[in-house]
Design a protein around this motif. Structure first.
Motif, PDB file in Angstrom:
ATOM      1  N   LEU A  94       0.870  -1.188   0.000  1.00 47.17           N
ATOM      2  CA  LEU A  94       0.000   0.000   0.000  1.00 47.17           C
ATOM      3  C   LEU A  94       0.898   1.225   0.000  1.00 47.17           C
ATOM      4  O   LEU A  94       1.890   1.285   0.729  1.00 47.17           O
ATOM      5  CB  LEU A  94      -0.902   0.009   1.242  1.00 47.17           C
ATOM      6  N   PRO A  95       0.563   2.226  -0.833  1.00 47.74           N
ATOM      7  CA  PRO A  95       1.470   3.369  -0.929  1.00 47.74           C
ATOM      8  C   PRO A  95       1.262   4.414   0.163  1.00 47.74           C
ATOM      9  O   PRO A  95       0.128   4.639   0.607  1.00 47.74           O
ATOM     10  CB  PRO A  95       1.114   3.970  -2.294  1.00 47.74           C
ATOM     11  N   VAL A  96       2.345   5.012   0.584  1.00 46.32           N
ATOM     12  CA  VAL A  96       2.269   6.256   1.337  1.00 46.32           C
ATOM     13  C   VAL A  96       2.723   7.306   0.329  1.00 46.32           C
ATOM     14  O   VAL A  96       3.884   7.293  -0.109  1.00 46.32           O
ATOM     15  CB  VAL A  96       3.160   6.232   2.593  1.00 46.32           C
ATOM     16  N   TYR A 137      -2.132   5.268   9.002  1.00 44.90           N
ATOM     17  CA  TYR A 137      -1.806   5.219   7.576  1.00 44.90           C
ATOM     18  C   TYR A 137      -2.203   6.533   6.897  1.00 44.90           C
ATOM     19  O   TYR A 137      -1.437   7.102   6.112  1.00 44.90           O
ATOM     20  CB  TYR A 137      -2.535   4.025   6.962  1.00 44.90           C
ATOM     21  N   ILE A 138      -3.378   7.028   7.243  1.00 45.71           N
ATOM     22  CA  ILE A 138      -3.834   8.287   6.637  1.00 45.71           C
ATOM     23  C   ILE A 138      -2.970   9.448   7.145  1.00 45.71           C
ATOM     24  O   ILE A 138      -2.583  10.339   6.383  1.00 45.71           O
ATOM     25  CB  ILE A 138      -5.337   8.491   6.905  1.00 45.71           C
ATOM     26  N   GLU A 139      -2.622   9.422   8.421  1.00 46.12           N
ATOM     27  CA  GLU A 139      -1.734  10.463   8.968  1.00 46.12           C
ATOM     28  C   GLU A 139      -0.398  10.475   8.229  1.00 46.12           C
ATOM     29  O   GLU A 139       0.140  11.535   7.910  1.00 46.12           O
ATOM     30  CB  GLU A 139      -1.485  10.217  10.465  1.00 46.12           C
ATOM     31  N   ALA A 140       0.154   9.281   7.968  1.00 48.88           N
ATOM     32  CA  ALA A 140       1.451   9.200   7.274  1.00 48.88           C
ATOM     33  C   ALA A 140       1.333   9.809   5.883  1.00 48.88           C
ATOM     34  O   ALA A 140       2.199  10.576   5.453  1.00 48.88           O
ATOM     35  CB  ALA A 140       1.909   7.750   7.181  1.00 48.88           C
ATOM     36  N   PHE A 197       4.606   6.526  12.551  1.00 46.73           N
ATOM     37  CA  PHE A 197       3.222   6.375  12.107  1.00 46.73           C
ATOM     38  C   PHE A 197       2.879   4.887  12.128  1.00 46.73           C
ATOM     39  O   PHE A 197       3.576   4.094  11.480  1.00 46.73           O
ATOM     40  CB  PHE A 197       3.055   6.922  10.680  1.00 46.73           C
ATOM     41  N   ASP A 198       1.838   4.538  12.842  1.00 50.38           N
ATOM     42  CA  ASP A 198       1.405   3.145  12.909  1.00 50.38           C
ATOM     43  C   ASP A 198       0.541   2.865  11.681  1.00 50.38           C
ATOM     44  O   ASP A 198      -0.678   3.022  11.714  1.00 50.38           O
ATOM     45  CB  ASP A 198       0.630   2.905  14.207  1.00 50.38           C
ATOM     46  N   CYS A 199       1.184   2.458  10.593  1.00 55.63           N
ATOM     47  CA  CYS A 199       0.460   2.235   9.337  1.00 55.63           C
ATOM     48  C   CYS A 199      -0.253   0.889   9.315  1.00 55.63           C
ATOM     49  O   CYS A 199      -0.825   0.511   8.293  1.00 55.63           O
ATOM     50  CB  CYS A 199       1.403   2.390   8.151  1.00 55.63           C
ATOM     51  N   GLY A 200      -0.246   0.184  10.431  1.00 56.26           N
ATOM     52  CA  GLY A 200      -1.078  -1.014  10.570  1.00 56.26           C
ATOM     53  C   GLY A 200      -2.503  -0.612  10.924  1.00 56.26           C
ATOM     54  O   GLY A 200      -3.415  -1.433  10.895  1.00 56.26           O
TER      55      GLY A 200
END
Ligand code: G1P
Length: 299
Positions: free
Chosen positions: A32-34, A264-267, A256-259
């Protein structure tokens, strides 16, 4: 004193990513992209910056796209080249020949088991572990693992990244029982995986970056199941405390806890705001969405 260098990193990427269904139905969550780079790319860049030479991915069924991602993108490269287009977006996405290893964890038996699956590739040397859905953003050239390797060069032994969170969040993580603190280094006296609410020894959690001595593999080999009925890395590390140096490193940067969807949205937002090509546009859009005019916000 000089310690054996950290040349290898393990990336556990077998997890199903159910929190992001249906997006992760056929796409590994690590891809999933950041903004425009997949999560796993940031973790690999962080490892490379810290001097890691060999990347070891512990994958699972349905995760083959990760291996393809780090390969040569023949069609995309040829087409871009034919059209005279810039290829810089692909920089760092192809791993050097022989420096990437992909192996499978066949059953979801826990993080400790995933790491143990890499035992023969890691061999008898200290190594790093990076959990890619924890996105650690340091200043340029100051990534989390790099900061940890610098600390390792001073104290050796085992190191975990240590992060302060609200006490109420501790049941979701591995938690440190801290000893004396000296600058960014905190002595680790104990570790507990996912403590019951109200029982955590501190609010210092493990946000998924580790430098460990190879002995941890021997412990994982015979280890009983722990929290959640899984073979836990935290439990194996806990049993090394006392016989080997063990420190927590406070990361100078943002996590950032992208889990989680919110993290994920914050990142995505934080990185987009930082980008020269996107920052102004996204700032204007976000302020308008919030009903704040740019002029009012700047005042
Ligand atoms: C894992 C580890 C835990 C760590 C966390 C960081 O837990 O077991 O110690 O704090 O990652 O994200 P999981 O999130 O896989 O349940």
């Amino acid at each position: 004193m000089s310690y054996r260098p950290i040349r290898k990193a393990v990336f556990p990427v077998a997890g199903l990513g159910t929190r992001f269904l249906p997006a992760t139905k056929s796409v590994p969550k690590e891809l999933l992209p950041v903004v425009d780079r997949p999560l796993i790319q940031y973790a690999v860049d962080e490892a490379r910056e810290a001097g890691i030479e060999q990347m070891i991915f512990v994958t699972g069924r349905g995760k083959g796209a990760i291996e393809d991602y780090f390969d040569m993108a023949y069609e995309a490269e040829a087409t871009q080249r034919e059209r005279g287009k810039d290829l810089s977006a692909l920089e760092g996405t192809r791993l050097s020949p022989g420096n990437a290893v992909f192996l499978r964890q066949q059953e979801p038996l826990g993080l400790g088991h995933a790491i143990w699956c890499a035992r023969d590739i890691v061999g008898d040397e200290p190594f790093a572990i990076l959990l890619p859905d924890e996105f650690m953003k340091g200043a340029p050239g100051r990534g989390c693992l790099k900061q940890m390797v610098e600390a390792y060069d001073k104290v050796g032994g085992n190191l975990v990244c240590a992060l302060e969170v609200p006490m109420a969040d501790t049941p979701s993580y591995g938690v440190i029982d801290p000893g004396a603190r000296d600058g960014a280094l905190t002595e680790v006296k104990g570790l507990v995986e996912k403590p019951a609410p109200g029982t955590a020894p501190s609010n210092l959690i493990l946000p998924g970056r580790y430098i460990l001595q190879p002995e941890v593999m021997k412990i994982l080999e015979t280890q009983e199941k722990g929290a959640g009925g899984e073979i836990q890395l935290t439990d194996a590390m806990a049993s090394m405390i006392g016989s080997q140096p063990f420190h927590g490193v406070t990361f100078d940067g943002r996590r950032f806890d992208c889990g989680s969807k919110a993290g994920y949205i914050e990142a995505n937002l934080a990185l987009a705001l930082d980008r020269e090509d996107l920052g102004d546009h996204i700032r204007e859009f976000a302020l308008a969405e919030l009903g704040v005019s740019g002029i009012a916000a700047a005042a």
